[in-house]
Design a protein around this motif. Structure first.
Motif, PDB file in Angstrom:
ATOM      1  N   GLN A  88       3.134  31.677  11.405  1.00 21.45           N
ATOM      2  CA  GLN A  88       3.745  31.551  12.049  1.00 21.45           C
ATOM      3  C   GLN A  88       4.110  31.658  13.786  1.00 21.45           C
ATOM      4  O   GLN A  88       4.733  33.075  13.309  1.00 21.45           O
ATOM      5  N   LYS A  89       3.171  30.942  14.866  1.00 17.86           N
ATOM      6  CA  LYS A  89       3.944  31.761  15.807  1.00 17.86           C
ATOM      7  C   LYS A  89       5.028  31.690  17.003  1.00 17.86           C
ATOM      8  O   LYS A  89       6.093  30.672  16.139  1.00 17.86           O
ATOM      9  N   VAL A  90       5.610  32.077  17.628  1.00 18.26           N
ATOM     10  CA  VAL A  90       6.962  32.248  18.154  1.00 18.26           C
ATOM     11  C   VAL A  90       7.129  30.550  19.636  1.00 18.26           C
ATOM     12  O   VAL A  90       7.590  29.990  18.997  1.00 18.26           O
ATOM     13  N   GLY A  91       5.120  30.586  19.703  1.00 21.10           N
ATOM     14  CA  GLY A  91       4.814  29.701  20.215  1.00 21.10           C
ATOM     15  C   GLY A  91       5.072  28.382  19.778  1.00 21.10           C
ATOM     16  O   GLY A  91       4.723  27.288  20.275  1.00 21.10           O
ATOM     17  N   GLU A  92       4.796  28.063  18.480  1.00 24.83           N
ATOM     18  CA  GLU A  92       4.471  27.077  17.579  1.00 24.83           C
ATOM     19  C   GLU A  92       6.521  26.678  17.139  1.00 24.83           C
ATOM     20  O   GLU A  92       6.688  25.609  17.306  1.00 24.83           O
ATOM     21  N   LEU A  93       7.336  27.833  17.734  1.00 29.81           N
ATOM     22  CA  LEU A  93       8.724  26.993  17.616  1.00 29.81           C
ATOM     23  C   LEU A  93       9.447  26.712  19.267  1.00 29.81           C
ATOM     24  O   LEU A  93       9.231  27.129  19.680  1.00 29.81           O
ATOM     25  N   HIS A  94       9.778  25.884  18.693  1.00 31.35           N
ATOM     26  CA  HIS A  94      10.631  25.129  19.855  1.00 31.35           C
ATOM     27  C   HIS A  94      11.554  25.853  20.373  1.00 31.35           C
ATOM     28  O   HIS A  94      12.924  26.144  20.140  1.00 31.35           O
ATOM     29  N   SER A  95      11.079  26.643  21.674  1.00 32.17           N
ATOM     30  CA  SER A  95      12.143  27.133  22.391  1.00 32.17           C
ATOM     31  C   SER A  95      12.877  26.691  23.375  1.00 32.17           C
ATOM     32  O   SER A  95      12.505  25.937  24.032  1.00 32.17           O
ATOM     33  N   ILE A 107       8.929  38.660  24.505  1.00 32.19           N
ATOM     34  CA  ILE A 107       7.740  38.351  23.606  1.00 32.19           C
ATOM     35  C   ILE A 107       7.166  37.901  23.928  1.00 32.19           C
ATOM     36  O   ILE A 107       7.713  36.710  24.456  1.00 32.19           O
ATOM     37  N   SER A 108       5.498  37.704  23.629  1.00 33.41           N
ATOM     38  CA  SER A 108       4.616  36.929  23.843  1.00 33.41           C
ATOM     39  C   SER A 108       5.032  35.833  22.883  1.00 33.41           C
ATOM     40  O   SER A 108       5.333  35.750  21.415  1.00 33.41           O
ATOM     41  N   ASN A 109       4.435  34.388  23.459  1.00 33.35           N
ATOM     42  CA  ASN A 109       4.219  33.695  22.590  1.00 33.35           C
ATOM     43  C   ASN A 109       3.781  32.947  21.487  1.00 33.35           C
ATOM     44  O   ASN A 109       3.413  32.330  20.548  1.00 33.35           O
ATOM     45  N   ASP A 110       2.563  34.544  21.338  1.00 32.51           N
ATOM     46  CA  ASP A 110       1.173  34.343  20.029  1.00 32.51           C
ATOM     47  C   ASP A 110       1.319  35.014  19.438  1.00 32.51           C
ATOM     48  O   ASP A 110       1.129  35.643  18.229  1.00 32.51           O
ATOM     49  N   LEU A 150       3.987  36.653  16.192  1.00 37.81           N
ATOM     50  CA  LEU A 150       4.272  36.121  14.801  1.00 37.81           C
ATOM     51  C   LEU A 150       6.358  35.782  14.753  1.00 37.81           C
ATOM     52  O   LEU A 150       6.798  36.765  15.431  1.00 37.81           O
ATOM     53  N   LEU A 151       6.245  34.955  13.899  1.00 34.93           N
ATOM     54  CA  LEU A 151       8.170  35.114  14.072  1.00 34.93           C
ATOM     55  C   LEU A 151       8.595  36.288  12.854  1.00 34.93           C
ATOM     56  O   LEU A 151       9.260  37.033  13.896  1.00 34.93           O
ATOM     57  N   TYR A 152       7.969  37.092  12.566  1.00 35.72           N
ATOM     58  CA  TYR A 152       8.227  38.406  11.787  1.00 35.72           C
ATOM     59  C   TYR A 152       9.237  39.500  12.376  1.00 35.72           C
ATOM     60  O   TYR A 152       9.224  40.422  13.046  1.00 35.72           O
ATOM     61  N   GLU A 153       7.323  39.144  13.853  1.00 39.22           N
ATOM     62  CA  GLU A 153       7.571  40.399  14.173  1.00 39.22           C
ATOM     63  C   GLU A 153       8.844  40.447  16.220  1.00 39.22           C
ATOM     64  O   GLU A 153       8.985  41.138  16.287  1.00 39.22           O
ATOM     65  N   ALA A 154       8.933  38.765  16.034  1.00 36.44           N
ATOM     66  CA  ALA A 154      10.468  38.426  16.936  1.00 36.44           C
ATOM     67  C   ALA A 154      11.415  39.216  16.047  1.00 36.44           C
ATOM     68  O   ALA A 154      11.875  39.446  16.570  1.00 36.44           O
ATOM     69  N   LEU A 155      11.496  38.902  14.696  1.00 37.85           N
ATOM     70  CA  LEU A 155      13.291  39.293  14.112  1.00 37.85           C
ATOM     71  C   LEU A 155      13.234  40.607  14.071  1.00 37.85           C
ATOM     72  O   LEU A 155      13.744  41.750  14.348  1.00 37.85           O
ATOM     73  N   LEU A 156      11.972  41.938  14.259  1.00 37.65           N
ATOM     74  CA  LEU A 156      11.583  43.188  13.940  1.00 37.65           C
ATOM     75  C   LEU A 156      12.136  43.258  15.355  1.00 37.65           C
ATOM     76  O   LEU A 156      13.060  44.248  15.564  1.00 37.65           O
ATOM     77  N   LEU A 157      11.207  43.227  17.021  1.00 38.73           N
ATOM     78  CA  LEU A 157      11.750  43.481  17.594  1.00 38.73           C
ATOM     79  C   LEU A 157      13.491  43.165  18.009  1.00 38.73           C
ATOM     80  O   LEU A 157      13.911  43.690  18.663  1.00 38.73           O
TER      81      LEU A 157
END
Length: 484
Positions: A15-22, A91-94, A96-103
């Motif tokens: 799942q991408k960051v952009g798919e999660l309601h920000s 972080i880019s909206n493209d 992935l969620l796990y990448e956002a969490l690692l960041l």
């Protein structure tokens, strides 16, 4: 590891960051006193505010206020610019969620700015991402119930195709997946209805909002259009116009919101926003009475559509009373009532070649396809037909088959064959629809490409179509009195 855990993990890594309601960015000026910032956080129910004029320079959180103001015994009048954290992480909206969490772990931050190219478009929190990791069906349903806005509900609906594919991939029965999709759809519709009532004010009469067709049967797939109607209680003459105006406006708003979320308007117009399908209880009784009395092919289609109805909001006793009226009418149907219903149930034949050895196809862009919805429709129609004859008011096809077996209409073997056939087709349909949405980014359709089927699937489909043919012959003999 459980099915739910497997599913959650898969979604987390795809799942991408952009798919999660920000959340929208809340930007405050650097000279705002911290007590004003705290009041704004409380009012907006947020834990993070960005500081800028207008470009973002930093941010303050509830923890910032605790550690840098309260713990230091600073005045509540100090400007936020003096205590803000200037370490911005985006972080880019493209991504992935796990990448956002690692960041987040790497930068030791709880919040990320979300970017679309070079523009900041929102904010995402660590808690939001961790919740998404466990965004299985039941948590998704709960999150829908907590959603406040149409945009947020639309975002939730976008999770569903990926979730459905993972459920199919892991072998969950199609009947259960139908129930999950239906529950999600119901939760979304209920939220929209509640929001609309909050906006318009209380309804001037008791009413029930009901869903029809596949949604009414709890057999929703990813091809989602709206099929709904409203029954409201009868009122005195002087109130009728007021009551009707309210419900037509209400239906218009509900339908518009559902369309925005992703549930398209019904092309056939079977929606409460259509004045034909929002009426008082007495009017609905007259509808059903006229349909069963006239018993034309056209009115039989309407009767069948509205027989597959299910209440989801309001005063359910209104639908109960209508069904009691239908039950009385069905005890003395006209002769042509079941003849025309039987004829309608034979409208779609299984796509078999003349010698019943191969699947009959048509071409789309040069490739062989068949319409899987049309292959399932005969099973829906024949079980509805027998349910009507025996005055069974179950709406779900599987439940109808079970009930018809229990009263001896279907033998145990016939019931098993029908049930297996229907849910095998349903599973294949859900798989192909979710795949087209996830991998191809296309709208889901009911066409299945022959080249995408295995040999085992081809053989199974041919045998299923033969079973359907045999049941259609039974309908011809019992209802239409015509075997040709």
């Amino acid at each position: 590891m459980s099915l739910e855990s497997n599913l959650n993990s898969s979604l987390f890594f795809t799942q991408k960051v952009g798919e999660l309601h920000s959340r929208d960015l809340k930007i405050i000026p650097p000279d705002m006193p911290v007590f004003e910032a705290a009041k704004l956080m409380s009012a907006e129910k947020v834990a993070c505010l960005f500081v800028g004029d207008p470009s973002i320079k930093g941010f303050v959180t509830d923890i910032t206020l605790r550690d840098k103001v309260l713990a230091q015994n600073l005045s509540a009048e100090v400007p936020v610019g003096t205590i803000m954290d200037s370490k911005l992480v985006a972080i880019s909206n493209d991504a992935l969620l796990y990448e956002a969490l690692l960041l987040m772990f790497k930068t030791k931050t709880r919040y990320l700015l979300v970017k679309d190219k070079d523009k900041y478009i929102g904010l995402i929190s660590r808690n939001k991402i961790l919740t998404a990791q466990y965004q299985g069906p039941f948590i998704l349903i709960q999150s829908v119930k907590q959603s406040q806005h149409t945009e947020e509900l639309a975002q939730k609906w976008k999770y569903v195709p990926n979730m459905v594919y993972r459920l199919v991939e892991r072998g969950l029965r199609a009947q259960i997946i139908n129930q999950i999709i239906t529950t999600i759809n119901d939760a979304i519709a209920l939220r929209v209805i509640e929001n609309t009532i909050r906006e318009m004010g209380p309804a001037p009469a008791s009413f029930v909002f009901m869903v029809l067709g596949s949604e009414g049967r709890s057999e929703q797939t990813l091809v989602t259009d709206q099929d709904n109607a409203i029954i409201y209680e009868d009122k005195a003459n002087e109130q009728r116009e007021l009551v009707r105006d309210y419900f037509l406006e209400f239906a218009e708003k509900v339908s518009a919101a559902l369309d925005t979320i992703g549930f398209e308007f019904c092309k056939g117009g079977y929606m409460a926003k259509n004045p034909k399908w929002t009426h008082s209880l007495s009017h609905w009784k007259r509808n059903y009475e006229s349909w069963i009395t006239s018993s034309t092919p056209e009115t039989m289609m309407k009767y069948a559509t509205f027989f597959d109805c299910r209440a989801i909001y309001g005063d359910f006793t209104l639908l109960d009373e209508l069904r009691a009226f239908m039950d009385q009418q069905l005890q003395h149907p006209t002769e042509k009532f079941f003849i025309n219903l039987g004829t309608n149930a034979l409208q779609y034949e299984p796509p078999l070649t003349f010698f019943r050895k191969h699947i009959k196809t048509f071409k789309i862009d040069g490739e062989e396809h068949f319409n899987i919805k049309h292959t399932m429709t005969p099973i829906v129609d024949l079980t509805r037909l027998f349910a009507l004859k025996h005055r069974i008011f179950e709406t779900n096809t599987g439940n109808r088959i079970e009930k018809l077996q229990s009263i001896g209409v279907f033998s145990s073997k016939e019931a098993k064959e029908l049930n297996h056939a229907y849910y095998y087709l349903m599973g294949l349909r859900l798989e192909k629809q979710s795949l087209s949405m996830i991998r191809k980014g296309q709208k889901p359709v009911n066409y299945v490409a022959i080249k995408e089927l295995t040999k085992v699937q081809m053989v199974t489909l041919v045998e299923i179509f033969k079973v359907i043919k045999e049941f259609q012959l039974k309908i011809k003999i019992e209802f239409t009195k015509n075997i040709f």
